[in-house]
Enzyme design. Structure first.
Site, mmCIF file in Angstrom:
data_model
loop_
_atom_site.group_PDB
_atom_site.id
_atom_site.type_symbol
_atom_site.label_atom_id
_atom_site.label_comp_id
_atom_site.label_asym_id
_atom_site.label_seq_id
_atom_site.Cartn_x
_atom_site.Cartn_y
_atom_site.Cartn_z
ATOM 1 N N CYS A 215 0.807 -1.243 0.014
ATOM 2 C CA CYS A 215 -0.727 0.045 0.060
ATOM 3 C C CYS A 215 1.271 1.320 -0.056
ATOM 4 C CB CYS A 215 -1.155 -0.113 1.002
ATOM 5 S SG CYS A 215 -1.835 -1.598 1.368
ATOM 6 N N ASP B 7 15.952 -14.053 -9.989
ATOM 7 C CA ASP B 7 14.987 -12.798 -10.059
ATOM 8 C C ASP B 7 14.997 -13.055 -7.817
ATOM 9 O OD1 ASP B 7 11.666 -12.481 -9.787
ATOM 10 O OD2 ASP B 7 10.534 -13.712 -10.531
ATOM 11 N N ASP B 8 13.304 -11.744 -7.968
ATOM 12 C CA ASP B 8 14.014 -11.670 -6.016
ATOM 13 C C ASP B 8 13.302 -12.535 -5.621
ATOM 14 O OD1 ASP B 8 10.474 -10.383 -5.698
ATOM 15 O OD2 ASP B 8 10.969 -9.926 -7.567
ATOM 16 N N CYS C 240 9.206 -13.567 7.423
ATOM 17 C CA CYS C 240 8.714 -14.751 6.018
ATOM 18 C C CYS C 240 10.099 -15.952 5.524
ATOM 19 C CB CYS C 240 8.735 -14.272 4.847
ATOM 20 S SG CYS C 240 7.363 -13.363 4.807
HETATM 21 P P1 5GP Z 1 4.744 -16.640 -7.010
HETATM 22 O O1 5GP Z 1 6.256 -17.276 -7.161
HETATM 23 O O2 5GP Z 1 4.240 -16.810 -6.222
HETATM 24 O O3 5GP Z 1 4.285 -17.089 -8.748
HETATM 25 O O4 5GP Z 1 5.182 -14.873 -7.311
HETATM 26 C C1 5GP Z 1 6.477 -14.618 -7.555
HETATM 27 C C2 5GP Z 1 7.048 -13.538 -7.774
HETATM 28 O O5 5GP Z 1 5.520 -11.716 -7.437
HETATM 29 C C3 5GP Z 1 8.074 -12.494 -7.431
HETATM 30 O O6 5GP Z 1 8.974 -12.811 -8.365
HETATM 31 C C4 5GP Z 1 7.570 -10.896 -7.177
HETATM 32 O O7 5GP Z 1 8.522 -10.173 -8.274
HETATM 33 C C5 5GP Z 1 5.795 -10.894 -7.281
HETATM 34 N N1 5GP Z 1 4.972 -10.807 -6.135
HETATM 35 C C6 5GP Z 1 4.691 -9.316 -7.085
HETATM 36 N N2 5GP Z 1 3.498 -8.912 -5.593
HETATM 37 C C7 5GP Z 1 4.431 -9.742 -4.438
HETATM 38 C C8 5GP Z 1 4.864 -9.980 -3.030
HETATM 39 O O8 5GP Z 1 3.611 -9.094 -2.483
HETATM 40 N N3 5GP Z 1 5.666 -10.466 -2.481
HETATM 41 C C9 5GP Z 1 6.605 -10.768 -3.227
HETATM 42 N N4 5GP Z 1 7.669 -11.499 -2.406
HETATM 43 N N5 5GP Z 1 6.510 -10.649 -4.684
HETATM 44 C C10 5GP Z 1 5.208 -10.773 -4.939
HETATM 45 MG MG MG Z 2 9.382 -11.064 -10.323
#
Ligand code: 5GP
Ligand code: MG
Length: 439
Positions: A8, A325-326, A416
């Protein structure tokens, strides 16, 4: 509470002779607001404004709990960034005063208690002071009535909050990037436990609680914009450090590094700088599609990953690549990407993630829906690698993450990754399962 909230943003502006509603609009824009149009706010006059943005939640109906929260007689408004794992004290207080309304969520409960004190004849400042001890959780708040703007940050400093100056007026914003957008200058970060009061008599600071800094590391990993500064650290630099540390922790024999835009781009720069491996921007972001994380169900989420990131087969063909990726939350994004890279002709797809495995749910910000949905809560790294179909998978170590941020470990919240929750979860403690993979 089974919803997934994302980042937010909040702003508050005070200044006679300033176009405060327009400034709030542009500041929210920097914080990625998408609802209002410029003409919607043209008729909002006054010298104080606050605003809030939020992405839709998994339940849809994003407007149900839209903020700012405004009390019944429209005399007071509040915007909240963060999340309260426990609202027991607020509920108890309100019900003891027979002031409890139905279906109120955390931010609304805070507003209801403040409003209770206002109705008793207290000033806004005094009402906030009295309410503060009842709030358990992560909160950065901006509040206003017709003559006063107030900002408060929780004692842990879990969510960011900054103070800036514009002309003879003041700006409060959840991220410093919003200050630059409207031509304000950064004055300082509001301290954990600090309240700032701005009105006709000027600006003052009141320390409501002893600071106990536990800043959420996710601001550095994903939430904050690269042009924001948090605790004197430029987010861009911190993310570059993640990449440098990853390069020291994992040496890969690959032809190119491919960042997943946008968050991982500075990470890739850092990795490349240390390893000497070139970067290829072989994944192009479709700028007309919004983020995938907010899609309510798995199917549409998977579909939007494909729409959002477009691979370049001409660049990928026959190459060994390291994709950066992050974070991996559920694993859908990464799985889809690995498939896409192989389909585009990549020979090997290694994954580098600039944060450790997310094994525990979040209660202070994004409020992840359910621990079971976090892939690392029930699969170890090798099992995740198999699930994703990657050649190899490497997560930045927790120590590496902390070292890269450059703040003392005890000032960061890493819940986390570690399951250590600095703010008491109280009645929600039972939602955490500690039987998670070690490796
Ligand atoms: P997932 O593993 O759930 O498919 O997606 C993860 C990806 O969603 C991460 O690479 C990140 O860039 C993106 N992402 C979007 N919103 C968020 C968030 O609120 N928290 C985190 N950790 N990643 C997010
Ligand atoms: Mg990402």
């Amino acid at each position: 509470m089974n919803e997934l909230k994302e980042k937010c943003g909040i702003v508050g502006i005070y200044g006679k002779n300033l176009p405060v509603s327009k400034l709030a609009f542009f500041a929210l824009f920097a914080l990625q607001h998408q609802v209002y149009k410029e003409k919607d706010i043209e008729n909002l006059k006054g010298h104080i404004s606050i605003g809030h943005n939020r992405y839709s939640t998994s339940g849809g109906g994003a407007l149900d709990h839209a903020q700012p929260v405004i009390n019944m007689d429209n005399s007071f408004a509040l915007a909240h960034n963060g999340n309260l794992p426990s609202v027991a004290s607020l509920l108890k207080f309100l019900s003891s005063k027979k002031a409890l309304r139905k279906n109120r969520m955390d931010s609304e409960l805070i507003a209801d208690v403040i409003d209770f004190y206002i109705k008793k004849g207290n000033s806004l400042e005094k009402s906030v002071k009295k309410t503060f001890p009842l709030i358990t959780g992560a909160f950065s708040l901006v509040m206003m009535n017709k003559d006063t703007l107030i900002a408060v940050r929780d004692a842990y400093g879990m969510r960011p909050l900054a103070l800036g100056k514009i002309g003879k007026g003041y700006v409060i914003a959840s991220e410093t990037c919003a200050l630059h957008t409207i031509g304000a200058t950064f004055s300082k970060e509001i301290q954990p436990g600090e309240m700032i009061v701005i009105n006709e008599s000027g600006i003052k600071s009141v320390q409501l609680a002893k600071p106990n800094p536990n800043h959420d590391v996710f601001e550095y990993v994903y939430f904050a914009r690269p042009d924001s500064v948090l605790n004197d650290k430029l987010i861009y630099e911190v993310r570059k450090n993640f990449g440098k540390t990853l390069a020291h922790e994992f040496k890969l024999e690959v032809d190119a590094i491919v960042p997943v835009p946008d968050t991982a781009t500075p990470v890739a720069l850092g990795y490349s700088e240390v390893s000497g491996i070139p970067i290829e921007m072989a994944l192009v972001k479709n700028r007309y599609v919004h983020r995938t994380f907010i899609e309510p169900d798995q199917k549409s989420r998977r579909h939007s990953v494909a729409l959002k990131l477009i691979p370049l087969p001409q660049v990928l063909k026959g190459k060994k690549i390291a994709v950066i990726d992050d974070s991996i939350v559920r694993g859908n994004t990464c799985k889809r990407l690995v498939e896409t890279f192989f389909k585009s002709g990549a020979k090997e797809v290694h994954l580098l993630i600039s944060s450790p495995p997310i094994r525990f749910p979040d209660f202070y910000g994004m409020d992840t829906p359910n621990q079971n949905e976090l892939i690392a809560s029930h699969k170890n790294t090798e099992e995740i690698r198999k699930f994703l179909g990657a050649t190899s998978l490497h997560y930045l170590s927790l120590d590496g993450l902390i070292k890269s941020i450059g703040l003392p470990k005890k000032h960061l919240s890493t819940s986390c990754f570690t399951g250590i929750y600095p703010i008491d979860l109280k009645e929600r403690k039972d939602e955490v399962n500690y039987d998670v993979p070690k490796e």
